[in-house]
Design an enzyme around this catalytic site. Sequence first.
Site, PDB file in Angstrom:
ATOM      1  N   ALA A   1      -3.657   7.830  -5.032  1.00 37.80           N
ATOM      2  CA  ALA A   1      -2.261   7.385  -5.125  1.00 37.80           C
ATOM      3  C   ALA A   1      -2.302   5.915  -5.547  1.00 37.80           C
ATOM      4  O   ALA A   1      -2.371   5.015  -4.705  1.00 37.80           O
ATOM      5  CB  ALA A   1      -1.579   7.548  -3.780  1.00 37.80           C
TER       6      ALA A   1
ATOM      7  N   GLY B   1       0.836  -1.208   0.000  1.00 39.10           N
ATOM      8  CA  GLY B   1       0.000   0.000   0.000  1.00 39.10           C
ATOM      9  C   GLY B   1       0.861   1.245   0.000  1.00 39.10           C
ATOM     10  O   GLY B   1       2.059   1.183  -0.274  1.00 39.10           O
ATOM     11  N   ASN B   2       0.256   2.378   0.297  1.00 42.34           N
ATOM     12  CA  ASN B   2       1.029   3.608   0.448  1.00 42.34           C
ATOM     13  C   ASN B   2       0.368   4.473   1.520  1.00 42.34           C
ATOM     14  O   ASN B   2      -0.682   4.120   2.053  1.00 42.34           O
ATOM     15  CB  ASN B   2       1.173   4.342  -0.895  1.00 42.34           C
ATOM     16  CG  ASN B   2      -0.167   4.697  -1.492  1.00 42.34           C
ATOM     17  OD1 ASN B   2      -0.916   5.473  -0.925  1.00 42.34           O
ATOM     18  ND2 ASN B   2      -0.482   4.104  -2.645  1.00 42.34           N
ATOM     19  N   TYR B   3       0.994   5.601   1.835  1.00 38.24           N
ATOM     20  CA  TYR B   3       0.562   6.399   2.987  1.00 38.24           C
ATOM     21  C   TYR B   3      -0.600   7.351   2.682  1.00 38.24           C
ATOM     22  O   TYR B   3      -0.974   8.142   3.539  1.00 38.24           O
ATOM     23  CB  TYR B   3       1.736   7.216   3.519  1.00 38.24           C
ATOM     24  CG  TYR B   3       2.804   6.380   4.178  1.00 38.24           C
ATOM     25  CD1 TYR B   3       2.502   5.577   5.269  1.00 38.24           C
ATOM     26  CD2 TYR B   3       4.116   6.400   3.708  1.00 38.24           C
ATOM     27  CE1 TYR B   3       3.481   4.807   5.880  1.00 38.24           C
ATOM     28  CE2 TYR B   3       5.104   5.637   4.312  1.00 38.24           C
ATOM     29  CZ  TYR B   3       4.776   4.847   5.410  1.00 38.24           C
ATOM     30  OH  TYR B   3       5.733   4.101   6.006  1.00 38.24           O
ATOM     31  N   SER B   4      -1.161   7.291   1.486  1.00 40.33           N
ATOM     32  CA  SER B   4      -2.258   8.215   1.176  1.00 40.33           C
ATOM     33  C   SER B   4      -3.447   7.972   2.119  1.00 40.33           C
ATOM     34  O   SER B   4      -3.782   6.827   2.430  1.00 40.33           O
ATOM     35  CB  SER B   4      -2.705   8.014  -0.272  1.00 40.33           C
ATOM     36  OG  SER B   4      -3.921   8.676  -0.490  1.00 40.33           O
TER      37      SER B   4
END
Length: 399
Positions: free
Chosen positions: A276, A208-211
């Site tokens: 994102a 995943g990512n931090y968005s």
Amino acid sequence: MLKNKKIVLGVCASIAAYKSAILLRLLVKSGAEVKVIMTPGALDFITPLTLSTLSKNPVFSEYSDTKSGHWNNHVELAAWADLILIAPATANTIAKMANGICDNLLLATYLSAKSKVAFAPAMDLDMYQHPSVIANMNKLTQFGNVLIPAESGELASGLIGEGRMAEPENIVSFVIDYFRKTNSLNGKKAMVSAGPTYEKIDAVRFIGNYSTGKMGISIANELKNNGAEVTLILGPSNQNNIDSSINVIRVESAKEMYKACVIEAAKSEIIVMSAAVADYTPSRVSDEKIKKTANDLNLSLEKTPDILNKLGEVKKTKQILVGFALETNNEYDNAVDKLNKKNLDFIVLNSLNDKDAGFQFDTNKITIIDKKLKSQVFELKSKKEVAKDIVNKIISLTV
Ligand code: CTP
């Protein structure tokens, strides 16, 4: 200026209730149709007769009129209104609104609101600064209600400071401005993507990512505030401050987001891709949890579809296509490259080198670059304010 606009004016128990008569007069003079709801306590401050005469409508304060046996239907009143304006709003009513308490007709109408709700507090200096009142007002604005801040001056108590209800003329200017803005994207369909995507590795893990989705949700809310019919395609996000009239489609992976975006974009005139999206996804997903056996583990990844690129390829002449560029270096050139490659009307550049901007912050600092390469650099602002700048740019392209 307010012709055909329907306003429910809520009046609470405050000495400032006398100003509601002036406010009502000005609203009617500007062309609005106004129905007044008074809290039971407000009846001690101003008579319904004054307000019904000025509004040329009956004034409501009870759930039913015992004499006529008529039920004052809060759901109908709420559905009728293009705007619910509570002025003056007392600390008591604000607290009840913030906590879902429903012990009078005005609160029941508020809880049934289909329209925007604006409230103009009126209270004494110390009350207006009390942390509980501030917390309640913040809660209300987080729910999407609009605060018309109190003004400074002499208060009924004799104290001087902030707490006076905004002057009726200023409230009317606010209302006119609100309707001017709300109308600008009337009838337009918009699609916004927001949040991260999760790419499954196995039964319990993902990439995943931090968005957080905050930026995209603020844009969706702002488009809605300006009258657009909005669909939000939202990756995994725990944000809950989404305008209740936005159509939300929840997705998880880049592939799911791609499918939803292609369908929704085809129906939309305004498209903002702020999600994102993961660029790579595991080539193989294990249905079971991968066990910790070998010393190292290699994951094979394959490219995800570039959604924005696809939307740029099939873009119709009347569509406005907006993308984001999150960069760490060579920011301007990379953003312009994406703007051209993806056939965008403009790109919103975020640099991770800017303090307090980007993922996870409540603030952001952006540069808008349009296809004529005109760029506008904005200050660090709350994401809500940034969303206004982005939506204003969109509006400027629709006229
Ligand atoms: N985007 C997309 N689909 C992807 C990747 C990105 O639609 N698979 C969109 C994003 O929502 C954003 C824009 O493309 O609006 C730019 O995303 P960004 O991550 O900055 O750039 P990429 O095109 O992915 O290129 P790179 O990662 O190499 O910078």
